[in-house]
Design a protein around this motif. Structure first.
Motif, PDB file in Angstrom:
ATOM      1  N   GLY A 101      -3.714   2.003 -10.740  1.00  0.00           N
ATOM      2  CA  GLY A 101      -3.510   2.955  -9.657  1.00  0.00           C
ATOM      3  C   GLY A 101      -3.702   4.380 -10.104  1.00  0.00           C
TER       4      GLY A 101
ATOM      5  N   GLY B 183      -2.338  -0.133  -8.307  1.00  0.00           N
ATOM      6  CA  GLY B 183      -3.708  -0.132  -7.823  1.00  0.00           C
ATOM      7  C   GLY B 183      -3.855  -0.908  -6.532  1.00  0.00           C
ATOM      8  N   ALA B 184      -4.860  -0.562  -5.762  1.00  0.00           N
ATOM      9  CA  ALA B 184      -5.094  -1.202  -4.464  1.00  0.00           C
ATOM     10  C   ALA B 184      -5.297  -2.701  -4.602  1.00  0.00           C
TER      11      ALA B 184
ATOM     12  N   ALA C  16       0.821   0.515  -4.553  1.00  0.00           N
ATOM     13  CA  ALA C  16      -0.582   0.716  -4.909  1.00  0.00           C
ATOM     14  C   ALA C  16      -0.827   1.957  -5.762  1.00  0.00           C
ATOM     15  N   ASN C  17       0.008   2.973  -5.636  1.00  0.00           N
ATOM     16  CA  ASN C  17      -0.208   4.177  -6.446  1.00  0.00           C
ATOM     17  C   ASN C  17      -0.124   3.883  -7.937  1.00  0.00           C
ATOM     18  N   CYS C  18       0.704   2.930  -8.307  1.00  0.00           N
ATOM     19  CA  CYS C  18       0.828   2.574  -9.728  1.00  0.00           C
ATOM     20  C   CYS C  18       0.052   1.303 -10.067  1.00  0.00           C
TER      21      CYS C  18
ATOM     22  N   GLU D  83       0.816  -1.213   0.000  1.00  0.00           N
ATOM     23  CA  GLU D  83       0.000   0.000   0.000  1.00  0.00           C
ATOM     24  C   GLU D  83       0.851   1.265   0.000  1.00  0.00           C
TER      25      GLU D  83
END
Length: 140
Positions: free
Chosen positions: A51, A44-45, A40-42, A36
Motif C-alpha cells: 500500500g 495495498g488494494a 488498503a493504505n497499508c 478499501e
C-alpha cells in the motif's frame, strides 16, 4: 479455533446472509468497502502488502492473499479476528496497525449516540464482513 468461536462466526455469517448484508447478495460489498477504507493504505488494494503507506511503517504489512496457503489451506479466522479487534497484541508488533475493534466502537458510539445499540454486535459485523472479503482475496 475454539468450538464456541466457530459457532459464533457461523451464526454471525448466517445472520449477515439472512439480512442481505452478505457481500454476494448485497448491492454494497461491505467487506470490500471496509477493506478499501481501513486496510488498503497499508496492505495495498490487492492485499499483497504494497500500500501507499508502507514506507511510513516500521514493519512491512503481510501479504493477506497468502494467509490461507500458509495455514494449510485454511484462513486463520480466529487469529485474524483477534488481530483486527486488538485482542492479539503480539500480532500487531510495533502497533503500526490500528486496533479496529476500538475504532469501530468509537464510531458506533458517535453514530448511535442517544439510541440503544449492541456495540459488540456492531464491531463483530464489521470485522466479519472484512474477514469474508479477505477470504475472497486468498490465492488458490
Amino acid at each position: 479455533m475454539t468450538g464456541r468461536f466457530r459457532l459464533g462466526v457461523a451464526l454471525s455469517l448466517l445472520a449477515l446472509a439472512a439480512s442481505g448484508v452478505y457481500a454476494q447478495t448485497s448491492k454494497v460489498d461491505l467487506g470490500k468497502r471496509e477493506y478499501e477504507t481501513n486496510c488498503a493504505n497499508c496492505h495495498g488494494a490487492a492485499g499483497k502488502g504494497h500500500g501507499p503507506y508502507v514506507e511510513f511503517l516500521k514493519k512491512s504489512p503481510p501479504d493477506l492473499t497468502t494467509l490461507a496457503k500458509a495455514n494449510g489451506g485454511i484462513l486463520p479466522m480466529e487469529r485474524l479476528y483477534q488481530s483486527i479487534t486488538g485482542n492479539a497484541v503480539s500480532a500487531h508488533g510495533s502497533r503500526d496497525m490500528p486496533i479496529w475493534g476500538r475504532e469501530y466502537s468509537i464510531e458506533a458510539a458517535k453514530y448511535y449516540a442517544d439510541m440503544p445499540y449492541d456495540a459488540e454486535a456492531y464491531v463483530r459485523a464489521r470485522v466479519l464482513a472484512l474477514l469474508e472479503y479477505i477470504n475472497r482475496l486468498q490465492v488458490k
